[in-house]
Design an enzyme around this catalytic site. Structure first.
Site, PDB file in Angstrom:
ATOM      1  CB  CYS A   1      -0.617  18.441  10.507  1.00  0.00           C
ATOM      2  SG  CYS A   1       0.294  17.244  11.292  1.00  0.00           S
TER       3      CYS A   1
ATOM      4  NE  ARG B   1      -0.221   4.469  -4.978  1.00  0.00           N
ATOM      5  CZ  ARG B   1       0.514   4.231  -5.882  1.00  0.00           C
ATOM      6  NH1 ARG B   1       0.885   5.292  -6.622  1.00  0.00           N
ATOM      7  NH2 ARG B   1       0.893   3.006  -6.155  1.00  0.00           N
ATOM      8  CB  SER B   2       3.044   6.864   2.806  1.00  0.00           C
ATOM      9  OG  SER B   2       3.148   8.235   3.081  1.00  0.00           O
TER      10      SER B   2
ATOM     11  CG  ASP C   1       4.385   4.044  -3.531  1.00  0.00           C
ATOM     12  OD1 ASP C   1       4.640   4.708  -2.917  1.00  0.00           O
ATOM     13  OD2 ASP C   1       4.375   2.640  -3.434  1.00  0.00           O
TER      14      ASP C   1
END
Length: 309
Positions: free
Chosen positions: A146, A181-182, A204
């Site tokens: 989401c 970059r999670s 990152d």
């Protein structure tokens, strides 16, 4: 030049009204009101604030969101119970619930058919393989995470193209820079942009990677990159930053390309005010649209399950 500041709240309201129409049709067709269970580990703080906003958003869409406070020792059992409870249609997790390592795995415990956040590895696999539907006939769309989806929608409202031009995907001529970059935000967002044709520089603490666009192949490809922050920002038509730290070196106006679109996703701002003097559009927050996208996922999950009664 001063950037247009794009407020996500009116856009979120439009999507919530769309969801309400879907939900109203389901209820008028004899289905009970859809219900989401939210699990919250903190009485105060960002997660509790987010839960309050999510409840209001879901209520606006005609969806019941019940938020329960749980202790770390209770979370796994509560998820397991919700997975098999026919009265619960969706599950929303508000992190942190345990610790960083265990929170990463909690989303794997959620039944993907009830995963309104779209974070389960079942959905991630479809995203990373650029499979946009779960059925052979292309009738049932896959669920997308989401927050990255909210960012994509905001970028479209900011002026990014949405339609193919001939054989080219919509973002074929776009270069993006995503800082973070999670698995929650940065990686799936980079994949979504690259699957729509963008060249994405992903920055990152572990270095820079480039997501090569899905042009001439089914899905994006990833390679290590020697680009530093300055080069990645200088090249980017779109800059999205989601670094959850007060110590992050703020992105300045003199670092970005003129007329770039900039999106701030972080709890603590990632952009210096000087960005407003150079960007074309600045999006200061994403939260309201994240809630709207989670609500929008619920009727889609019901259709996927064939559970509309």
């Amino acid at each position: 030049m001063t950037a247009t500041v794009l407020n996500p709240s009116p856009i979120a309201k439009e999507y919530l009204e769309e969801v309400r129409r879907d939900v109203t049709a389901l209820v008028e067709g004899g289905r009970r009101q859809p219900r989401i269970l939210g699990l919250l580990g903190q009485e105060e703080g960002p997660a509790a604030t987010y839960a309050r906003y999510a409840r209001r958003g879901c209520e606006a869409a005609g969806i019941q969101l019940d938020v329960e406070h749980v202790e770390p020792s209770e979370v796994e059992a509560r998820i397991a119970a919700a997975n098999i409870d026919p009265a619960i249609d969706g599950i929303f997790l508000y992190y942190p619930l345990m610790d960083r390592a265990n929170d990463h795995w909690l989303r794997e415990l959620v039944d993907p058919r009830k995963d309104v956040e779209g974070m389960h590895s079942f959905w991630a696999r479809l995203l990373y393989e650029n499979q946009r539907h779960v059925d052979a006939g292309g009738e049932l769309r896959a669920i997308l995470p989401c927050t990255p989806l909210a960012i994509i929608k905001l970028l479209q409202h900011a002026g990014l193209p949405t339609e193919r031009v001939g054989d080219e995907p919509p973002l074929a001529r776009i270069t993006a820079c995503v800082i973070n970059r999670s698995e929650l935000v940065g990686r799936p967002l980079a994949a979504m942009l690259a699957n729509d044709g963008a060249l994405v520089h992903s920055l990152d603490v572990d270095g820079t990677m480039t997501f090569e666009p899905a042009i001439g192949r089914r899905a994006f490809d990833v390679r290590d990159s020697g680009l530093d922050r300055a080069a990645a920002l200088r090249d980017a038509d779109v800059v999205i930053s989601a670094v959850p730290s007060r110590d992050f070196e703020l992105i300045r106006g003199d670092e970005i390309r003129e007329n770039a679109i900039c999106v701030d996703v972080a709890e603590f701002t990632n952009f210096d005010p000087s960005v407003l003097e150079r960007a074309s559009v600045f999006v200061p927050r994403v939260g309201p649209l994240t809630v709207a996208m989670a609500a929008r996922n619920l009727p889609r999950l019901l259709r996927l399950r064939g559970d509309q009664s």
